[in-house]
Write a protein that holds these residues in place. Sequence first.
Motif, short mmCIF file in Angstrom:
data_model
loop_
_atom_site.label_atom_id
_atom_site.label_comp_id
_atom_site.label_asym_id
_atom_site.label_seq_id
_atom_site.Cartn_x
_atom_site.Cartn_y
_atom_site.Cartn_z
N VAL A 52 -54.89 -8.65 -44.92
CA VAL A 52 -56.07 -9.14 -45.63
C VAL A 52 -57.17 -8.09 -45.50
N CYS A 53 -57.87 -7.83 -46.57
CA CYS A 53 -58.96 -6.86 -46.56
C CYS A 53 -60.04 -7.31 -45.57
N CYS A 54 -60.65 -6.36 -44.86
CA CYS A 54 -61.60 -6.69 -43.78
C CYS A 54 -63.05 -6.62 -44.22
N VAL A 72 -51.08 4.38 -43.29
CA VAL A 72 -51.08 5.54 -44.19
C VAL A 72 -51.48 5.16 -45.61
N SER A 73 -51.50 3.85 -45.91
CA SER A 73 -51.91 3.42 -47.25
C SER A 73 -52.25 1.94 -47.23
N PHE A 74 -53.18 1.54 -48.08
CA PHE A 74 -53.53 0.12 -48.25
C PHE A 74 -53.76 -0.13 -49.73
N CYS A 88 -61.46 -4.20 -54.94
CA CYS A 88 -62.74 -3.58 -55.29
C CYS A 88 -62.77 -2.16 -54.71
N SER A 89 -63.85 -1.45 -54.97
CA SER A 89 -63.92 -0.05 -54.51
C SER A 89 -63.87 0.04 -52.99
N LYS A 90 -64.50 -0.91 -52.29
CA LYS A 90 -64.47 -0.86 -50.82
C LYS A 90 -63.09 -1.22 -50.30
N GLY A 91 -62.46 -2.21 -50.92
CA GLY A 91 -61.11 -2.58 -50.49
C GLY A 91 -60.12 -1.46 -50.72
N VAL A 97 -61.15 3.73 -43.42
CA VAL A 97 -61.72 3.22 -42.17
C VAL A 97 -60.93 3.78 -40.99
N VAL A 98 -59.62 3.91 -41.20
CA VAL A 98 -58.73 4.37 -40.13
C VAL A 98 -58.51 5.87 -40.19
#
Length: 201
Positions: A52-54, A72-74, A88-91, A97-98
């Motif tokens: 789930v997106c954080c 390595v990918s989301f 969305c752009s942030k998701g 983030v990592v």
Amino acid sequence: MHEMTRRNFLKMLGTAFVASSVAGVSLPKSGFATEAGIPKFRIKDAVEATSVCCFCSLGCGGIASVIDGDLVSFEGDPDSPINEGALCSKGAAQFNVVNIYDPQDGTMVPNPRRLTRPKYRAPGATEWQEVEWDWAFKRIAEKVKATRDATFETVSNGVTVNRTQAIGHLGCGALPVEDLGPLQKLQRALGMVYIEHQARL
């Protein structure tokens, strides 16, 4: 000048196609075809797991590709009824983030700004120090109990209040309703009255 007939047009089209094909074979390649060959596909050997997106409380589903414990990918999960594979752009940028890409050579490296352990700054100290999670949880619980015990009001102006005004809670946008419900009950049980959420600020 010859008259443009259907036959002449097809001849010209065939000549242009052959010329472009020969040029494509003979000219040096760019892009992915380098001297080192075609680079390895980033998620080729990855293990996929749903997540789930954080970033917010919407709870968009995602597919996390992991290699040796490293993300390595989301990408969006098309089976999620919430976002149906869209992000969305942030998701879509959650991977960063990592990990980030080194601006010098383009290799993937861990994000140096990502915190993975809690930090504590003692009273009067100027520097933060890393501490263990168990220590941090215990410290927070001790402080909450001590503050509540010292400031708990049972009666105020002849009215039963059963409250503490020395502790407050600020919820964040990453908490879904399923998390906020139990948190709200915990805060009320502790006697908090100052309860706020990021979405209202």
